[in-house]
Design an enzyme around this catalytic site. Structure first.
Site, PDB file in Angstrom:
ATOM      1  N   HIS A  22      23.016 -21.403  16.320  1.00  0.00           N
ATOM      2  CA  HIS A  22      23.761 -22.211  15.298  1.00  0.00           C
ATOM      3  C   HIS A  22      25.170 -21.802  15.154  1.00  0.00           C
ATOM      4  CE1 HIS A  22      20.619 -24.736  14.177  1.00  0.00           C
ATOM      5  NE2 HIS A  22      19.942 -23.804  14.344  1.00  0.00           N
ATOM      6  N   LYS A  65      30.901 -31.544   2.939  1.00  0.00           N
ATOM      7  CA  LYS A  65      29.951 -30.454   3.844  1.00  0.00           C
ATOM      8  C   LYS A  65      30.264 -29.160   3.065  1.00  0.00           C
ATOM      9  CE  LYS A  65      32.751 -31.840   7.185  1.00  0.00           C
ATOM     10  NZ  LYS A  65      31.952 -31.911   8.434  1.00  0.00           N
ATOM     11  N   ARG A  66      29.617 -28.072   3.273  1.00  0.00           N
ATOM     12  CA  ARG A  66      29.999 -26.771   2.634  1.00  0.00           C
ATOM     13  C   ARG A  66      31.264 -26.555   2.719  1.00  0.00           C
ATOM     14  NH1 ARG A  66      25.639 -23.037   1.223  1.00  0.00           N
ATOM     15  NH2 ARG A  66      27.346 -21.709   0.661  1.00  0.00           N
ATOM     16  N   THR A 112      25.981 -32.526  11.749  1.00  0.00           N
ATOM     17  CA  THR A 112      24.963 -33.499  11.723  1.00  0.00           C
ATOM     18  C   THR A 112      25.343 -34.488  10.642  1.00  0.00           C
ATOM     19  OG1 THR A 112      23.613 -32.082  10.139  1.00  0.00           O
ATOM     20  CG2 THR A 112      23.117 -32.303  12.561  1.00  0.00           C
ATOM     21  N   LYS A 168      25.349 -39.053  10.697  1.00  0.00           N
ATOM     22  CA  LYS A 168      24.784 -39.730   9.413  1.00  0.00           C
ATOM     23  C   LYS A 168      25.886 -40.906   9.089  1.00  0.00           C
ATOM     24  CE  LYS A 168      22.247 -35.793   8.070  1.00  0.00           C
ATOM     25  NZ  LYS A 168      22.065 -34.664   7.339  1.00  0.00           N
TER      26      LYS A 168
END
Length: 804
Positions: free
Chosen positions: A330, A521-522, A629, A633
């Site tokens: 990842h 996002k983070r 991801t 979305k």
């Protein structure tokens, strides 16, 4: 139908009555939520039992998806959607004078993940059930999930996420399947095999959660394990004085499953599960997918069970292990690759360390035979890294112990082959694959954006829900004025609804006609929230120096959590909130620009903000975001993307046409060329006046008047050691944002691009991703047939305590 509505009402009242008889006289909203949750759960139980019974009888190949994170979010609405119960529940709850949406808001998120990797696991579970695979998610039942984020005086403050405080109606404890897990001890080599003795035992208690497929009567299982101390824990040498102490020490064992590690790099967690039966045909019957290196110990643990417990020959055991396991990588960031000290293994898992040494020796013998005299290659490829502190490279262990290794987007898989695992790819090229990530269209379209789903279904039917490639049919309607109007109308409604939510929750008023420009996002340097921040400052400076000029109004929303120990990420949040403070209170700016930090970004907030977004920011330095991801979305929910050629953005641009995304900045090749030349931030600072002005403002305390030196670390990083080259992409980014403004001023053209994006988003369904895993890695064929339906159960005879 109406029968359903009556049944739901009856069951709801029964559950509510049961709760109140036990506890109180007056029902609270939480009582109503639990009554509804139990009502919906009753509809799952029969299908769940039948699905598992069916697997037992037919014995299909089982897929075990091993992940230390499952970021599930809320379960109620998803279960209603997948069982086709939402309308019946909505009507029944309405008839009882309640509001379904209000009840849904009471449910806690199951936040057992940090971000992308954990949410991917959740989407995969939904797709595996929908595709009728005999799949099981295995992980850890953290008592505390990802922290709740509070913003206090502009800074992130973490709060424990006590998500189980009121109980979890969706899980079922399975004490009958409790297993012992061994730690410490020592290894004895005896004539009749290897013995691991004098170990300390921790018990693993499984909790099962049902995972329903979409309207196919399949209900799979997510099994999360909780650590329990055995009753004799530390009481062996018990005398009265130590009794209290010994009971308190049970916490040490049970801490294993206490809390999710909230960082994107290193976590300190070990967990192992064994499964028995005849070991020889394991790969025919079982596939194990490792979600990143976190469950890497499955490889030596499977070897230990086969060799030590089942007495399988070593080479045979290794063949079985490799055929059974597969590994998904990842990340390419070196600091995120797990490397554990050998010294820790020696104490904690001595037998596993022996097995790892033996596997590594076998592996290196093979490399040495193929590349005689190439000592450096042996060093690069070893599972054991020599040095002042000997470490085990978990990624190398995963690669040698798996029959398939995959990246999560095409560009990432290329990087995996050509750099991260280059030596391993040269050794076994056939092992390496790509599986581009996807998202489940049930949660991320049907559930979160019913307005858009309706408008789509009106034109092309409902088939897209389980075959997202059917969205291609929308291309016929790209010039259909009614359709263009309907899509724009849904977006405007979603924006109004989200604006109302922000006002109610955070007391911020925003202009609902402005462009909703979103980056959620983070918080991480490589994701470059700082680049977004510099754009906001640049827009602000342009408005200030030309207040009468007409501007395209924007609401810039940035959300995400920073790892608690990641100083720079926390400074980035403070900078965003400080910039917002100045901009949002400047009378010259008015409605033209707002900067909002979205507090406590999580799955349930994503479901609200994503359908309302106009612009999606996916602006990582090329070559750093494995896939992303969130980008998918936003695409399926009708936002346009501004992004670099990184991760899955590359494939999104390929599907929709590059001219239908706002692509800017360096490509991977440009980044590599700049690395060779040497990145010098000062050159950009000197030559770009707007950039210099923004940096000088941050530096001088313009955005932090009460603490002028507040952001010196941020400026110093940007100027002198920015690994992610923010300044190198600044000019192209600002220019590209200008093109965004231009298009936004032409709503019809904007919406036509939106429709083209939605129509081309079909590839990014996790159903497609899982179909590829099934065929190319697990060796199973997905099925589109629904299992036979439930025989109807009379509402009053459901035993809500039936064991599953």
């Amino acid at each position: 139908g109406l029968g359903d509505v009556a049944e739901v009402r009856k069951s709801f009242n029964r559950h509510l009555h049961f709760t109140l008889v036990k506890d109180r006289n007056v029902a609270t909203p939480r009582d109503y939520y639990f009554a509804l949750a139990h009502t919906v759960r009753d509809h799952l139980v029969g299908r769940w039992i039948r699905t598992q019974q069916h697997y037992y009888e037919r014995d299909p190949k089982r897929i075990y998806y091993l992940s230390l994170e499952f970021y599930m979010g809320r379960t109620l609405q998803n279960t209603m959607v997948n069982l086709g119960l939402q309308n019946a529940c909505d009507e029944a709850i309405y008839q009882l004078g309640l509001d379904l949406e209000e009840l849904e808001e009471i449910e806690e998120d199951a936040g057992l993940g940090n971000g992308g990797l954990g949410r991917l696991a959740a989407c995969f579970l939904d797709s595996m059930a929908t595709l009728g695979l005999a799949a099981y998610g295995y992980g850890i039942r953290y008592e505390f999930g990802i922290f709740n984020q509070k913003i206090v005086d502009g800074w992130q403050v973490e709060e424990a996420d006590d998500w189980l405080r009121y109980g979890n109606p969706w899980e079922k404890a399975r004490p009958e399947y409790m297993l012992p897990v061994h730690f410490y001890g020592r290894v004895e080599h005896t004539p009749d095999g290897v013995k691991w003795v004098d170990t300390q035992v921790v018990l693993a208690m499984p909790y099962d959660t049902p995972v329903p497929g979409y309207k196919n009567n399949t209900v799979n299982t997510m099994r999360l394990w909780s650590a329990k101390a055995p009753n004799d824990f530390n009481l062996q040498e018990f005398n009265m004085g130590d009794y209290i102490e010994a009971v308190l020490d049970r916490n040490l064992a049970e801490n294993i499953s206490r809390v999710l590690y909230p960082n994107d790099n290193v976590r300190k967690n070990c967990y192992e599960k064994s499964f028995g039966a005849d070991p020889y045909p394991i790969p025919m019957h079982v596939a194990i997918q490792l979600n990143d290196t976190h469950p890497a110990l499955s490889i030596p643990e499977l070897m230990r069970i086969l060799v030590d417990v089942e007495k399988v020959d070593w080479d045979k055991a290794w063949e079985i292990t490799k055929k059974t396991c597969a590994y998904t990588n990842h990340t390419v960031l070196p600091e995120a690759l797990e490397r554990w000290p050998v010294s820790m293994f020696e104490k904690l898992l001595p037998r596993h360390l022996e097995i790892i040494y033996a596997l590594n020796q076998m592996h290196l013998d093979r490399v040495a035979a193929l590349y005689p005299g190439d000592i450096d290659r042996l060093r690069r490829m070893s599972v054991i890294e020599e040095g002042d502190c000997k470490r085990i490279n978990m990624a190398h262990l995963c690669v040698i112990g798996s029959h398939a290794v995959n990246g999560v987007a095409r560009i990432h898989s290329d990087i995996v082959r050509n750099s991260v695992f280059k030596d391993f790819y040269e050794l076994e090229p056939e092992k390496f694959q790509n599986k581009t990530n996807g998202i489940t269209p049930r949660r991320w379209l049907l559930l979160c954006n019913p307005g858009l789903a309706d408008v789509i279904a009106e034109k092309i039917g409902e088939g897209f829900i389980t075959d997202l490639s059917q969205l291609k049919k929308l291309l016929e309607f790209i010039d259909n004025e009614t359709f263009i109007r309907d899509v724009a109308k849904v977006k405007q409604e979603n924006k109004l609804k989200f604006a109302a939510y922000l006002e109610e929750q955070y007391k911020v008023k925003i202009n609902p006609t402005s462009m909703f420009d979103v980056q959620v996002k983070r918080i991480h340097e490589y994701k470059r929230q700082l680049l977004n921040c510099l754009h906001a400052i640049t827009l602000y400076n342009r408005i200030r120096c030309n207040p009468s000029k007409s501007f395209v109004p924007r609401t810039i929303m940035i959300g995400g959590k920073a790892a608690p120990g990641y100083h720079m990420a926390k400074m980035i949040i403070k900078l965003i909130t400080s910039v917002g403070e100045v901009i949002n209170n400047d009378p010259y700016v008015g409605d033209k620009l707002k900067v909002i930090f979205l507090e406590n970004y999580r799955v349930s907030l994503a479901e609200k903000v994503i359908p309302a977004a106009d612009l999606s920011q996916q602006i990582s330095t090329a070559g750093t975001e494995a896939s992303g991801t969130g980008n998918m979305k936003f695409m399926v929910n009708g936002a346009l993307t501004i992004g670099t050629m990184d991760g899955a953005n590359v494939e999104m641009a390929e599907e929709a046409g590059e001219e239908n995304l706002f692509i800017f900045g360096m490509r991977v090749e440009d980044v590599e060329a700049l690395d060779r030349k040497g990145y010098n931030a000062r050159e950009y600072y000197e030559s770009l006046p707007e950039l210099r002005q923004a940096i000088d403002q941050i530096s001088s305390g313009f955005f932090s008047p009460r603490d002028p030196g507040c952001f010196k670390d941020v400026v110093n990083m940007l100027m002198y050691h920015d690994r992610f080259k923010v300044f190198a992409d600044y000019e192209a980014y600002i220019k590209c944002q200008g093109q965004v403004d231009q298009l936004f001023m032409d709503p019809r053209e904007w919406t036509r691009k939106v429709i083209r994006n939605i129509a081309c988003s079909g590839k990014f369904s996790s159903d497609r991703t899982i179909t590829e895993y099934a065929r190319e890695i697990w060796g199973v064929e997905p099925s589109s047939h629904a299992a036979p339906d439930d025989p109807p159960i009379a509402g009053d005879t459901i035993n809500t305590h039936s064991a599953v």
